[in-house]
Design a protein around this motif. Structure first.
Motif, mmCIF file in Angstrom:
data_model
loop_
_atom_site.group_PDB
_atom_site.id
_atom_site.type_symbol
_atom_site.label_atom_id
_atom_site.label_comp_id
_atom_site.label_asym_id
_atom_site.label_seq_id
_atom_site.Cartn_x
_atom_site.Cartn_y
_atom_site.Cartn_z
ATOM 1 N N GLY A 41 -32.965 113.097 42.396
ATOM 2 C CA GLY A 41 -32.896 114.268 41.864
ATOM 3 C C GLY A 41 -34.044 114.731 41.079
ATOM 4 O O GLY A 41 -34.434 115.843 41.455
ATOM 5 N N ILE A 42 -34.905 113.935 40.462
ATOM 6 C CA ILE A 42 -35.913 114.205 39.640
ATOM 7 C C ILE A 42 -36.932 114.695 40.626
ATOM 8 O O ILE A 42 -37.860 115.701 40.530
ATOM 9 N N SER A 43 -37.195 113.838 41.610
ATOM 10 C CA SER A 43 -38.136 114.143 42.740
ATOM 11 C C SER A 43 -37.857 115.629 43.463
ATOM 12 O O SER A 43 -38.804 116.317 43.817
ATOM 13 N N TRP A 44 -36.433 116.019 43.499
ATOM 14 C CA TRP A 44 -36.253 117.212 44.347
ATOM 15 C C TRP A 44 -36.681 118.310 43.349
ATOM 16 O O TRP A 44 -37.244 119.279 43.781
ATOM 17 N N ILE A 45 -36.329 118.200 41.923
ATOM 18 C CA ILE A 45 -36.712 119.248 41.061
ATOM 19 C C ILE A 45 -38.345 119.454 41.279
ATOM 20 O O ILE A 45 -38.852 120.473 41.131
ATOM 21 N N LEU A 46 -39.021 118.214 41.145
ATOM 22 C CA LEU A 46 -40.604 118.349 41.242
ATOM 23 C C LEU A 46 -41.113 118.918 42.574
ATOM 24 O O LEU A 46 -42.098 119.595 42.501
ATOM 25 N N SER A 47 -40.509 118.684 43.677
ATOM 26 C CA SER A 47 -40.775 119.093 44.904
ATOM 27 C C SER A 47 -40.438 120.722 45.003
ATOM 28 O O SER A 47 -41.203 121.395 45.648
ATOM 29 N N THR A 48 -39.507 121.299 44.312
ATOM 30 C CA THR A 48 -39.089 122.372 44.394
ATOM 31 C C THR A 48 -40.261 123.431 43.716
ATOM 32 O O THR A 48 -40.608 124.477 44.187
ATOM 33 N N ARG A 49 -40.637 122.721 42.686
ATOM 34 C CA ARG A 49 -41.747 123.332 41.995
ATOM 35 C C ARG A 49 -43.142 123.317 42.754
ATOM 36 O O ARG A 49 -43.646 124.578 42.964
ATOM 37 N N TYR A 50 -43.477 122.513 43.563
ATOM 38 C CA TYR A 50 -44.205 122.462 44.413
ATOM 39 C C TYR A 50 -44.273 123.636 45.702
ATOM 40 O O TYR A 50 -45.132 124.145 45.838
#
Length: 400
Positions: A241-250
């Motif tokens: 979940g945290i990775s997805w949030i950071l990935s959407t920012r990227y």
């Protein structure tokens, strides 16, 4: 490994045979590669001016609706990175550091060396979309470390290879200690924290190590493999979940950059949607949703074999081919012909470069590793008669 660690691993319980190849991932890798191909040919076109575009004008004026889709398909790279985290964790389980390094070298370099020379040769003969690099820059490219030397890539698409290499170097720490559930979880957690801190304090040299912009994709891939091998739990879903949030920012930031290069003002949400879809697809593969675990089509293995050579060859060579075909074919047939030709070229590279060279490189590196391990660590005393060169076994006996 302590008794408590062993009992913890047993409690998790690997869910069946988890080391075997997952055919669907091979197909997804080819889908990701074709997304990038479509982005470069239809959504990007090599630039936004007549002088640097393969089409002689901006791609959005050539394809209109096609370009409106193609501008977002760079997100195939995000799917690549997710799959890479999953596959590297799977393939390194139970392996030592030497085997890990050997497998990565054999997998990456033969096709890459060929692509560097082939792309350089094409650009030397037809410098239509970009000029070839100088001799020393090409030689630097052969290391795959040109970004570290601040040297341009022979092909602009090669930037992802350096990102992959940085991931391998970081994960090699885990492989060196031995890949276990606990160590991978700790690695994912520490890498996430390091990425957040690096991004916050804006330390560029540290970011070159941490790779904060794209680390989330690899971390999620690692967590998905742990779900696949053992079982999903709240901790692993939290990492994803945290990775997805950071990935959407990227995705938002990268889409802004792509749109700025093309001089277009387009919505950003489709990039986020495609990255989210990539996460959902990998979750389906990891957990067997919708019967994905039963997919065993043999052609998927062939598709996987084409992916890496296709990615290496498609951009500069493909743009050059499009420029040469432009007076003779309309745009869509040109895209179809060049894409088909790149797939054929990818198969030829796999068949006549990768397959013949891989076993030879494997044998050579195996001997080199064996010799290194057999050679005594301490220097021989002065005056000691050394055994004949090339016989590590004798060296070991003599040292004893």
């Amino acid at each position: 490994m302590t008794a408590s660690t062993r009992s913890g691993q047993a409690a998790l319980g690997p869910r069946g045979a988890r080391g075997r190849r997952i055919a669907l991932l091979d197909g997804l890798r080819l889908v990701a590669a074709l997304m990038v191909v479509f982005h470069h040919y239809v959504g990007y076109g090599g630039g936004n001016t007549a002088s640097d575009s393969a089409w002689g004008r901006p791609a959005n004026t050539v394809f209109h609706g096609g370009a409106a889709v193609g501008i977002y398909l760079w997100t195939g790279i995000c799917l690549f990175f997710l799959i890479s985290g999953f596959v590297i964790c799977m393939s390194s389980w139970g392996r030592g550091l030497a085997d890990f390094a050997k497998s990565r070298f054999i997998r990456l370099y033969p096709a890459y060396w060929f692509a560097v020379f082939a792309t350089t040769a094409v650009l030397m003969c037809w410098p239509l979309v970009r000029r070839p690099l100088g001799v020393f820059d090409v030689l630097a490219n052969l290391t795959m470390l040109q970004t570290a030397f601040h040297v341009d890539g022979v092909d602009a698409a090669y930037w992802t290879l350096w990102t992959e290499m940085q991931f391998y170097l970081l994960f090699a720490i885990v492989v060196w200690k031995g890949v276990t559930y606990r160590r991978v979880v700790i690695f994912c957690s520490l890498w996430t924290v390091a990425s957040l801190l690096t991004d916050y304090i804006q330390v560029t040299p540290l970011d070159e190590i941490v790779v904060s912009s794209t680390s989330s994709f690899f971390i999620a891939g690692l967590a998905f493999y742990l779900m696949h091998r053992f079982r999903p739990n709240l901790l692993l879903w939290g990492i994803v979940g945290i990775s997805w949030i950071l990935s959407t920012r990227y995705a938002l930031n990268h889409q802004r950059d792509v749109s700025a290069v093309l001089g277009l003002d387009v919505p950003l949400w489709p990039a986020v949607l495609l990255v989210t879809l990539a996460y959902l697809v990998l979750a389906a593969v990891a957990l067997g949703w919708g019967g994905t675990g039963r997919i065993r089509w043999r052609w998927l293995t062939v598709a996987g074999a084409l992916t890496y050579p296709l990615y290496l060859l498609h951009e500069a060579i493909g743009w050059t081919a499009i420029r040469l075909l432009r007076p003779h074919l309309s745009p869509w047939p040109s895209v179809a012909l060049v894409t088909a030709s790149m797939l054929v070229a990818a198969w030829l590279v796999h068949r006549f470069v990768e397959r013949p060279l891989a076993p030879r490189l494997k044998d050579g590196m195996t001997r080199a590793i064996r010799d290194f391990r057999a050679t005594p660590a301490a220097a021989a005393p002065v005056g000691t008669t050394l055994p004949a060169q090339g016989d590590p076994a004798q060296e070991s006996v003599a040292a004893g």
